[in-house]
Design a protein around this motif. Structure first.
Motif, PDB file in Angstrom:
ATOM      1  N   MET A   1       0.845  -1.189   0.000  1.00 61.96           N
ATOM      2  CA  MET A   1       0.000   0.000   0.000  1.00 61.96           C
ATOM      3  C   MET A   1       0.882   1.242   0.000  1.00 61.96           C
ATOM      4  O   MET A   1       1.797   1.373   0.829  1.00 61.96           O
ATOM      5  CB  MET A   1      -0.912   0.016   1.229  1.00 61.96           C
TER       6      MET A   1
ATOM      7  N   THR B   1      -4.181  10.097  -2.010  1.00 66.28           N
ATOM      8  CA  THR B   1      -4.481   8.910  -2.809  1.00 66.28           C
ATOM      9  C   THR B   1      -3.831   7.690  -2.169  1.00 66.28           C
ATOM     10  O   THR B   1      -2.712   7.773  -1.645  1.00 66.28           O
ATOM     11  CB  THR B   1      -3.960   9.079  -4.245  1.00 66.28           C
ATOM     12  N   THR B   2      -4.552   6.571  -2.224  1.00 69.92           N
ATOM     13  CA  THR B   2      -4.014   5.294  -1.740  1.00 69.92           C
ATOM     14  C   THR B   2      -4.010   4.312  -2.895  1.00 69.92           C
ATOM     15  O   THR B   2      -5.027   4.085  -3.548  1.00 69.92           O
ATOM     16  CB  THR B   2      -4.874   4.736  -0.592  1.00 69.92           C
TER      17      THR B   2
ATOM     18  N   SER C   1      -9.024   7.518  -3.913  1.00 69.98           N
ATOM     19  CA  SER C   1      -8.524   8.887  -3.769  1.00 69.98           C
ATOM     20  C   SER C   1      -9.632   9.840  -3.370  1.00 69.98           C
ATOM     21  O   SER C   1     -10.794   9.662  -3.759  1.00 69.98           O
ATOM     22  CB  SER C   1      -7.889   9.354  -5.086  1.00 69.98           C
TER      23      SER C   1
ATOM     24  N   GLN D   1       0.518   5.314   0.199  1.00 69.67           N
ATOM     25  CA  GLN D   1      -0.468   6.344   0.561  1.00 69.67           C
ATOM     26  C   GLN D   1       0.218   7.697   0.668  1.00 69.67           C
ATOM     27  O   GLN D   1       1.234   7.846   1.353  1.00 69.67           O
ATOM     28  CB  GLN D   1      -1.117   5.969   1.902  1.00 69.67           C
TER      29      GLN D   1
END
Length: 549
Positions: A481, A537-538, A531, A483
């Motif tokens: 992930m 945003t991820t 996002s 972020q």
């Protein structure tokens, strides 16, 4: 006028007594007034007696003749009436029986045919038990006993089963009617065979249940509307696709047509007949839109008149996604062809240009132009980088598959991008769990993927911030992930990420994400974006566990 036979003697005696009395009184009174001569009166009295006898005989003759003719007429009408009723009863499609003192005194031919016997004697020998199904005999006995005790009770209609002489069991419906027969209580039993009717009802019920099961289990949303547009049927698939439960929508007008969109009216459906697979947009309960294929058919009553419409909606969202993916593939194919052409036509002269610029930098006569030459080299390198991205799409790359650790690969990428991060005032936060993150694949390609993603995260934060990189592992996959706290991406633009030449950056080409998507796909992985504008945003990248082949 009807005259009963047993009243005839009393009528004769009464008339004879009345006529004789009047004759004696009237004749004697007249005789004594006309003459006082005893002898004459005696002779007249004798003749009067013979005359009375003759007159009486004549009167009795005509009276008896009249009474006998009336009696014959009555008997004839009675015989005719009995014959009519007998024919009516014998030709009746119902079995008609008369039960008196616990025995059947009469049964018409239909009654015999129902049981499968030929005579009353055979029927009475069987008694009630072998005729009525044992499961129903107690109930039938109770009805007969009640009517025997109370002939004034109301008729009663019941359904039960009879056992025919050949052992077959049939369903019948009987009406028990209490009457008085020979001054005693009796019961008329009118019976009809309802076996076929019950079988038809059963078949109809089973067919209805089957249709309901098909509609309930169908993945296609099925609706039925009356002529006013009120919903009469709403199956579970409709609940799933549109969001309304059946109890919320049945009996109400349809709410699935989006505002400003022209709906297909019922008269139009009736006019054009069946509609098959017409693509339409419809609204869900939450307000979102769904693409559907609509098919319709009219519902007719028993007279053939249309009294409603059946509509079936098939969700074609996946089909739309497939079409979009196909268009995207076609774009990729076009980009690949273009990339091959561009790489071939540009790369060779570009190499020459780069070499001459490097030679010029070594020439002291143009040393004052060195900053400009450096800019030119930088731009040439940028052009070369773009061409490399195009080549990833243009032709298959030589794969050097090996096992490597994702956590070490991410650490290398972060170290590589730390200088650029410092320029943007961005810092990294890593959260790697203590597990084995060994993945089999093309290390350099995946290195390029994470460089693109983390670089995008850095460039989305012009005012600085942090980029969080988390690495975890489940039973089936590795999850990475990334972020950021950048400007974010509008929701309507997320679905277009990865398309050729589409980018949210002013100087971007869109080829970085496009090549990243292809690399992740080649490694059987997946990538998703979440996002919020102004928040960040991820990006989540998943790779399945794989073994070296």
């Amino acid at each position: 006028m009807q005259i009963q036979t047993r009243s005839i003697p009393w009528i004769i005696i009464g008339n004879y007594f009345l006529f004789g009395s009047l004759w004696i009184l009237l004749s004697d009174t007249l005789l004594y007034n006309l003459s006082n001569d005893f002898l004459s009166n005696r002779q007249i009295g004798m003749f009067k007696g013979w005359f009375f006898i003759l007159l009486t005989c004549g009167f009795l003759y005509f009276l008896l003749k009249h009474l006998l003719s009336k009696t014959e007429e009555m008997e004839k009408k009675l015989v005719e009436s009995e014959e009519r009723y007998r024919r009516l009863v014998e030709s009746s499609p119902y079995g008609i029986s008369l039960m008196h003192k616990g025995k059947i005194n009469y049964t018409n031919q239909t009654g015999f045919d129902l049981i499968g016997i030929r005579s009353l004697e055979e029927l009475n020998n069987r008694n009630l038990s072998p005729v009525v199904n044992p499961a129903d005999i107690k109930r039938i006995r109770a009805i007969l006993e009640q009517m025997q005790l109370d002939p004034s009770s109301n008729p009663e209609t019941v359904e039960y089963q009879l056992i025919r002489s050949n052992g077959d069991i049939i369903d019948v419906e009987s009406t028990f009617i209490p009457i008085t027969f020979k001054d005693e209580a009796a019961t008329i039993i009118q019976t009809s065979d309802i076996t076929e009717r019950k079988r038809a009802v059963k078949d109809l019920w089973e067919a209805k249940q089957m249709i309901q099961a098909i509609i309930s289990a169908s993945p296609i949303a099925t609706l039925a509307l009356d002529m006013e547009g009120n919903i009469r049927l709403w199956n579970p698939a409709a609940e799933k696709i549109f969001g309304w439960r059946s109890e919320e929508i049945i009996g109400k007008k349809s709410q699935i047509v989006p505002e400003g969109e022209q709906d297909i009216t019922i008269p139009e459906i009736i006019e054009h007949g069946h509609i098959i697979n017409k693509e339409v947009r419809r609204k869900r309960k939450d307000g979102s839109l769904v693409y559907l294929a609509l098919s319709t058919a009219p519902i007719q009553d028993k007279d053939g008149n249309i009294n409603g419409i059946m509509a079936a909606f098939m969700d074609i969202t996946d089909k739309k996604k497939t079409e979009e993916a196909l268009m995207k593939t076609e774009k990729l194919s076009a980009v690949g062809q273009l990339a091959a052409s561009v790489a071939h036509e540009i790369r060779n002269p570009l190499t020459s240009v780069k070499g001459f610029i490097q030679l010029l930098k070594q020439d002291e006569s143009v040393s004052d132009k060195a900053p400009f030459l450096s800019i030119m080299l930088s731009e040439v390198d940028r052009m070369d980088s773009i061409i490399k991205d195009l080549l990833v799409l243009a032709k298959p790359q030589v794969e050097r598959l090996s096992s490597f650790r994702i956590d070490k690969l991410l650490s290398y990428v972060l170290q590589l991008l730390s200088t650029q991060a410092s320029l943007y005032n961005v810092y990294f936060i890593t959260e790697f769990s203590e597990e084995d993150f060994l993945l089999f694949g093309e290390e350099n390609q995946l290195k390029q993927v994470f460089i693109n993603l983390i670089k995008n995260a850095i460039e989305s934060m012009p005012n600085g911030g942090r980029v969080t990189i988390k690495l975890s592992k489940t039973d089936h996959e590795f999850i990475t992930m990334i972020q950021d706290e950048g400007v974010g991406i509008p929701q309507h633009k997320i679905k277009t990420l990865g398309e050729p030449f589409y980018t949210t950056k002013e100087e971007g080409t869109g080829l970085g994400l496009l090549s990243s998507f292809k690399i992740i796909e080649n490694h059987h992985g997946s990538i998703t974006f979440d996002s919020t504008v102004g928040i960040g945003t991820t990006v989540i990248v998943r790779f399945p566990h794989s073994k070296e082949e």
